[in-house]
Design an enzyme around this catalytic site. Structure first.
Site, PDB file in Angstrom:
ATOM      1  N   ASP A 161       0.788  -1.228   0.000  1.00 29.01           N
ATOM      2  CA  ASP A 161       0.000   0.000   0.000  1.00 29.01           C
ATOM      3  C   ASP A 161       0.827   1.288   0.000  1.00 29.01           C
ATOM      4  OD1 ASP A 161      -1.728  -2.046   0.547  1.00 29.01           O
ATOM      5  OD2 ASP A 161      -2.441  -1.242   2.453  1.00 29.01           O
ATOM      6  N   ASP A 207      -5.582   1.908   9.249  1.00 28.17           N
ATOM      7  CA  ASP A 207      -5.389   2.759   8.086  1.00 28.17           C
ATOM      8  C   ASP A 207      -5.980   4.158   8.276  1.00 28.17           C
ATOM      9  OD1 ASP A 207      -4.496   0.306   7.194  1.00 28.17           O
ATOM     10  OD2 ASP A 207      -6.241  -0.074   5.942  1.00 28.17           O
ATOM     11  N   TRP A 242      -3.878  -9.258  -4.054  1.00 28.85           N
ATOM     12  CA  TRP A 242      -3.471 -10.128  -2.960  1.00 28.85           C
ATOM     13  C   TRP A 242      -3.568 -11.606  -3.310  1.00 28.85           C
ATOM     14  CZ3 TRP A 242      -0.293  -9.073   0.576  1.00 28.85           C
ATOM     15  CH2 TRP A 242      -0.232  -7.813   1.175  1.00 28.85           C
ATOM     16  N   PHE A 261       1.658  -0.255   9.952  1.00 32.26           N
ATOM     17  CA  PHE A 261       0.706  -0.460   8.862  1.00 32.26           C
ATOM     18  C   PHE A 261       0.351   0.887   8.220  1.00 32.26           C
ATOM     19  CE2 PHE A 261      -1.435  -4.862   9.611  1.00 32.26           C
ATOM     20  CZ  PHE A 261      -0.199  -5.471   9.559  1.00 32.26           C
TER      21      PHE A 261
END
Length: 568
Positions: A145, A270, A402, A215
């Site tokens: 990401d 996120d 993914w 993350f």
């Protein structure tokens, strides 16, 4: 190339990186070894074998304090590639192997000890057949990401000298594993650019700590500071903050972390923060399971829960991730990345359009309406740059899926970002949609016209009501794109595009609605990717391809194509 020749080739590469001495491990048991750091070198070059189990490495200083913990697939019987570990204060590595050692042999015989070495340099020269020429990629290691992207005007730049007469700097952070080319050990990698096209690798921005891995998240500019928000992914997921005083080149983590504690769902991550000019306060949106939760703040430290959005709206076939919320013209756009649940399997980017008052987002579509930003299979984790100039809304995506991201046929690195894209709005019937076009900076790369496609080119195709575009090479590999004006559909068939033995999920045909007629297509090819846009922005499709040789032939029925070199 047979296994022996491949290993010799890889060993030669490692030797070219300035090796000074090899290592001598202390084997303590069937799954346990220690390694004393005996050389005053900058790096320890670690050999990786991707099919192996994770080995857990605790790095200790001279007083046996643990300074870092990493998970690495240490080579057992072959070496796929090397990664560098910067030694700094490291004095001892405590290594635990996992898996059934009866099938692996004696720890003392593992090839990692033979091919692990000290070095003062690490060679990052590109040796990958499929590394893109004009897309952003990490120098080595794994990337997923995009995170914390922002634009810093020259007038606000710190003391790093990055901006100046040439203008401001685009900052791109990203999920990064510096210790292997598969997902693990999440850091924030960092690259900068003056033109959104040419990227310069920077030192790692954020490293894991005792709260967990780092993350996804976001950055905002506030006064002379850049403030990063990210998820600390430990036993539970909490939200943390870090502050940069040098224009985003280095960060100091906030002493009061975490600033937001774990919610009532396991997937709570996120954070995407932004200044809401309409409401005159900071807002933050984050993903919580299968909904987005919205918060407000006046100081970026204390956050008040405002509302949630998502129940019964859009696609709920997977976990909602990587949100973004911003205004275009007089409407608000909420980006929601989802995995799985994409229109052709795996991960994808959906979005909602509506209204937002700083407290609650209201979608203007019916709950069951699902809108996708890109109808390819390799477009995910899309977020926008904060503070982009000229009131632009510029986005980047992670260009993978993914379902097979860890298995695609590269080794030195894995994954690239999409080309930058500008967003707008258009209407079709009673619905409002996002328009997606290549960022205007892409025009600067357009070179002279050529007769045949190359490994890195742009193809502009003027199409009629029915059109077929076939890209192929001498190996018989091909990609077939079809436009049907009657059905208002565009499709791309990559089932014969390459050797897809790495994943049964890779061969596919992707289909997109065109929301009216297409007059012109812009097709961007870069070694392992094809990105197609309706020139008016009503359709985008991104797919990876891994041809044995570049597609050097094009056949067009129902249209006329012009091929441009890419000048990078």
């Amino acid at each position: 190339m047979n296994a022996k020749k491949l290993l010799s080739f890889l060993t030669a590469i490692a030797m070219a990186t300035g090796i000074t001495a090899h290592v001598s491990p202390i084997v303590l048991g069937d799954s346990h070894a220690m390694l004393k750091i005996t050389e005053n070198s900058r790096y320890l070059l670690i050999p990786i074998q991707e099919t192996e189990d994770i080995a857990s490495i605790a790095v200790l200083d001279a007083y046996n304090n643990m300074v870092k913990r990493l998970n690495v697939k240490l080579a057992i019987d072959r070496v796929d590639y090397w990664v560098p570990y910067e030694l700094n204060d490291a004095c001892l590595m405590d290594i635990e192997f996992h898996g059934d050692r009866r099938q692996k042999g004696a720890v003392s015989e593992f090839v990692c000890w033979r091919d692990m070495a000290y070095s003062d340099t690490f060679d990052v020269a590109n040796r990958e057949h499929f590394r893109p020429l004009y897309h952003h990629t990490p120098q080595y290691g794994w990337m997923n990401d995009p995170n914390g992207m922002f634009y810093m005007p020259s007038s606000q730049t710190g003391n790093d000298g990055q901006a100046g007469a040439a203008g401001g700097v685009w900052h791109l952070y990203y999920q990064y594993n510096p210790y292997g080319s598969q997902w693990e050990n999440m850091h924030w990698g960092h690259s900068t650019s003056r033109d959104l096209i040419h990227w310069e690798s920077q030192p790692i921005a954020l490293e894991p700590d005792w709260l967990g891995s780092i993350f996804s998240g976001s950055c905002v500019t506030a006064g002379d500071s850049v403030v990063a928000f990210y998820t600390s992914a430990g036993m539970h997921q909490t939200q943390s903050m870090a502050v940069s005083k040098d224009g985003g080149r280095s960060f100091k983590k906030f002493s009061g972390n975490p600033v937001m504690f774990t919610s009532d769902v396991p997937d709570f991550r996120d954070p995407n923060a932004f200044w809401n000019e309409d409401a005159q306060m900071w807002n933050l949106i984050l993903a919580a399971g299968q909904e987005m939760r919205i918060y407000s703040s006046h100081d970026l430290k204390e956050w008040k829960y405002e509302s949630a959005f998502g129940k019964e709206y859009g696609n709920h076939s997977g976990v909602w991730e990587c949100p973004d919320l911003f205004k275009i013209d007089d409407k608000w756009v909420l980006i929601c990345n989802i995995n799985p649940g994409g229109p052709f399997g795996g991960s994808a980017t959906q979005y909602f359009i509506g209204h937002f008052d700083g407290h609650k987002f209201t979608c203007e579509s019916m709950p069951k309406v699902t809108k996708w930003m890109d109808y390819g299979k390799d477009h995910y984790a899309t977020v926008s740059f904060y503070n982009a100039p000229e009131n632009r809304r510029v986005v980047l995506a992670w260009m993978s899926n993914w379902q097979y991201a860890n298995q695609v046929p590269t080794k030195q690195f894995r994954s690239a970002n999409s080309i930058p894209r500008d967003l707008g709005l258009f209407t079709c019937g009673e619905e409002t949609y996002l328009s997606v076009v290549p960022a205007k900076e892409m025009l600067a790369l357009r070179g002279q016209k050529v007769k045949h496609p190359t490994e890195a080119c742009e193809i502009v195709v003027d199409v009629k009501s029915q059109a077929e575009i076939v890209l192929s090479n001498v190996k018989g590999e091909q990609v077939v794109m079809t436009y049907d004006a009657v059905k208002q559909q565009f499709s791309m068939d990559r089932t014969k595009s390459c050797d897809a033995s790495f994943s049964e999920s890779f061969p596919c045909v992707t289909v997109a609605p065109t929301y009216g007629h297409i007059k012109q297509l812009r097709i961007f090819i870069d070694r392992c990717s094809i990105e197609v846009f309706d020139a008016d922005g009503k359709m985008a499709m991104t797919n990876l391809v891994f041809p044995a040789e570049p597609y050097n032939n094009i056949k067009v029925k129902g249209g006329k194509a012009v091929v441009y070199q890419i000048n990078n």
